[in-house]
Design a protein around this motif. Sequence first.
Motif, PDB file in Angstrom:
ATOM      1  N   ALA A   1       0.743  -1.484   0.365  1.00  0.00           N
ATOM      2  CA  ALA A   1       0.016   0.276   0.413  1.00  0.00           C
ATOM      3  C   ALA A   1       1.265   0.772  -0.195  1.00  0.00           C
ATOM      4  N   PRO A   2       0.240   2.298  -0.330  1.00  0.00           N
ATOM      5  CA  PRO A   2       1.005   4.098  -0.672  1.00  0.00           C
ATOM      6  C   PRO A   2       1.337   4.278   0.915  1.00  0.00           C
ATOM      7  N   MET A   3       2.222   5.190   1.252  1.00  0.00           N
ATOM      8  CA  MET A   3       3.019   5.380   2.968  1.00  0.00           C
ATOM      9  C   MET A   3       1.996   6.269   2.747  1.00  0.00           C
ATOM     10  N   LYS A   4       1.601   6.106   4.011  1.00  0.00           N
ATOM     11  CA  LYS A   4       0.664   6.679   4.891  1.00  0.00           C
ATOM     12  C   LYS A   4       1.622   8.505   4.643  1.00  0.00           C
ATOM     13  N   LEU A   5       0.660   9.408   4.028  1.00  0.00           N
ATOM     14  CA  LEU A   5       0.941  10.393   3.917  1.00  0.00           C
ATOM     15  C   LEU A   5       0.018  11.537   5.473  1.00  0.00           C
ATOM     16  N   ILE A   6       0.494  12.740   5.879  1.00  0.00           N
ATOM     17  CA  ILE A   6       0.384  13.348   7.025  1.00  0.00           C
ATOM     18  C   ILE A   6       0.912  13.950   6.890  1.00  0.00           C
ATOM     19  N   GLY A   7       0.010  15.544   6.275  1.00  0.00           N
ATOM     20  CA  GLY A   7      -0.474  16.663   6.222  1.00  0.00           C
ATOM     21  C   GLY A   7       0.038  17.824   7.374  1.00  0.00           C
ATOM     22  N   ILE A   8       1.021  17.789   8.011  1.00  0.00           N
ATOM     23  CA  ILE A   8       0.743  18.453   9.718  1.00  0.00           C
ATOM     24  C   ILE A   8       0.492  20.325   9.593  1.00  0.00           C
ATOM     25  N   GLU A   9       0.553  21.046   8.561  1.00  0.00           N
ATOM     26  CA  GLU A   9      -0.274  22.415   8.666  1.00  0.00           C
ATOM     27  C   GLU A   9      -1.452  22.845   7.359  1.00  0.00           C
ATOM     28  N   GLU A  10      -2.650  22.522   7.893  1.00  0.00           N
ATOM     29  CA  GLU A  10      -3.536  22.045   7.327  1.00  0.00           C
ATOM     30  C   GLU A  10      -4.660  23.631   7.864  1.00  0.00           C
ATOM     31  N   HIS A  11      -5.199  24.076   7.037  1.00  0.00           N
ATOM     32  CA  HIS A  11      -5.834  25.386   8.216  1.00  0.00           C
ATOM     33  C   HIS A  11      -7.431  25.222   7.449  1.00  0.00           C
TER      34      HIS A  11
ATOM     35  N   LEU B   1      -5.515  19.698  11.232  1.00  0.00           N
ATOM     36  CA  LEU B   1      -6.152  21.044  10.982  1.00  0.00           C
ATOM     37  C   LEU B   1      -5.958  22.383  12.188  1.00  0.00           C
ATOM     38  N   SER B   2      -5.883  23.017  12.424  1.00  0.00           N
ATOM     39  CA  SER B   2      -4.979  23.998  12.822  1.00  0.00           C
ATOM     40  C   SER B   2      -5.531  25.872  12.330  1.00  0.00           C
ATOM     41  N   LEU B   3      -6.103  26.267  13.362  1.00  0.00           N
ATOM     42  CA  LEU B   3      -6.632  27.816  13.180  1.00  0.00           C
ATOM     43  C   LEU B   3      -6.013  28.861  12.074  1.00  0.00           C
ATOM     44  N   THR B   4      -5.889  29.995  10.838  1.00  0.00           N
ATOM     45  CA  THR B   4      -5.757  29.779   9.843  1.00  0.00           C
ATOM     46  C   THR B   4      -5.425  31.732  10.971  1.00  0.00           C
TER      47      THR B   4
ATOM     48  N   THR C   1      -6.530  25.748  19.309  1.00  0.00           N
ATOM     49  CA  THR C   1      -6.307  27.426  19.611  1.00  0.00           C
ATOM     50  C   THR C   1      -6.677  27.888  20.597  1.00  0.00           C
ATOM     51  N   LEU C   2      -5.289  28.915  20.899  1.00  0.00           N
ATOM     52  CA  LEU C   2      -5.569  29.193  22.437  1.00  0.00           C
ATOM     53  C   LEU C   2      -5.517  30.896  22.797  1.00  0.00           C
ATOM     54  N   PRO C   3      -6.547  31.204  24.207  1.00  0.00           N
ATOM     55  CA  PRO C   3      -6.310  32.688  23.890  1.00  0.00           C
ATOM     56  C   PRO C   3      -5.014  33.111  24.244  1.00  0.00           C
TER      57      PRO C   3
ATOM     58  N   LYS D   1      -2.604  17.184  19.449  1.00  0.00           N
ATOM     59  CA  LYS D   1      -1.434  16.908  19.110  1.00  0.00           C
ATOM     60  C   LYS D   1      -0.754  17.871  19.442  1.00  0.00           C
ATOM     61  N   GLY D   2      -0.679  19.484  19.655  1.00  0.00           N
ATOM     62  CA  GLY D   2      -0.296  19.850  19.870  1.00  0.00           C
ATOM     63  C   GLY D   2      -0.921  21.069  20.411  1.00  0.00           C
ATOM     64  N   THR D   3       0.465  22.383  19.657  1.00  0.00           N
ATOM     65  CA  THR D   3      -0.490  23.910  19.594  1.00  0.00           C
ATOM     66  C   THR D   3      -0.494  24.842  18.453  1.00  0.00           C
ATOM     67  N   LEU D   4      -1.060  25.635  17.644  1.00  0.00           N
ATOM     68  CA  LEU D   4      -0.255  26.791  17.066  1.00  0.00           C
ATOM     69  C   LEU D   4      -0.146  27.807  17.601  1.00  0.00           C
ATOM     70  N   LEU D   5       0.832  29.064  17.433  1.00  0.00           N
ATOM     71  CA  LEU D   5       0.635  29.920  17.576  1.00  0.00           C
ATOM     72  C   LEU D   5       0.876  31.098  16.435  1.00  0.00           C
ATOM     73  N   CYS D   6       0.447  32.397  16.298  1.00  0.00           N
ATOM     74  CA  CYS D   6       0.407  32.925  15.518  1.00  0.00           C
ATOM     75  C   CYS D   6       0.969  34.310  15.399  1.00  0.00           C
TER      76      CYS D   6
END
Length: 383
Positions: free
Chosen positions: A57-67, A121-124, A162-164, A185-190
Amino acid sequence: MTAENINDERRAVFGASLSLLAGAASGSLIPGKAFAKQPAMASSSSSKVVLNGNLGAPMKLIGIEEHFLTAEILKAWSDAGLEATDPSVAFHSGVMEGRLLNLAEDRIALMDETGLDIQVLSLTTPALHDLGAESVDLARRTNDALAAAVARHPTRFQAMATLPMAVPEAAARELERCIKTLGFKGTLLCGKVGKRHLDDLAFAPVFHTAAELGVPVFLHPRVPDPAVRDAYYSGFSPDVDAAFATYGLGWHYDAGIQFIRLVLSGTFDRLPNLQVILGHWGELVLFYAERLAAMDRVSGLAHPIATYLRKNLYVTASGMFLPHFLERAAVVVGADRLLFSTDFPYQYRPGHEARSFLDNCGLSVQDKAGFAHGNWIRLIGDK
């Protein structure tokens, strides 16, 4: 650490990097088996798992920056008047808005088309950084909604909190809830929060919590301050000014600077296990690694700057499917710190592009599997 020890460590790190560069230039296998000179590939079989000498089977492909985005956050941005101060808010309209808001079949269909198995998934941008105390409840509602979307499609979606950030202690508590209760899985900061950079000690609780929980912090771009835009990114048409200050260049300098400020402020000396992710192949930082190293003589840090690049930083593609950028990233941070991402929906292009890039990226089979999914799984501690 003494200056002599720092110089020894610096020479060791950059000596290894120079060896990698030399090997890559010759097209030969380089230490760590990051890159192999390979013939052109006409099919996608190269990213399939090899079992007993046979392609599976094809390798599992994970996109870690998807908004994603929610209607409630769009309204909060509008109520705060962000359209007048942040040109990137206007980017989240039309087709982009529809794709950001959808967390169901339409999104999954585009994932299938490009060859992506899982989106993290992460907030844009600009996230909730420009909102005040009201962002505490908004962050909680957003994370609960995101957790529900993941629960509906557990094999296709994962999530970043998503953090305040305007209320750092509440942000740290929400991060802990998201990881321990919601399974994020973690957090995204802008970038900056108001006038404060992320290395401001006010935000130490957030980074301390991330390090303690063993989860990564993604440092995502945001538009530079108005004064910076006026001084460096203006003088053209409004559309060109906005592009220059955001996706043309300004976003990427801003995100890279936030990481370097964390390094120079001693954040990673205080939190040696903290792991940070930069998109767009390192937000320019990796291309100036040698110049940054010149600051070792004045930084007062426990290690050379090159050490933090290899021990505390992961980098991801963000849809910039350029093998020579990947090669540079592997040289600076190591192939085991490369993460895949498509920067959905902004970099989405039809034509099975994500899978095609993986097939032809030039990595060895082992390192390709790490890039596709293994490095992310190891980073977040999933089995």
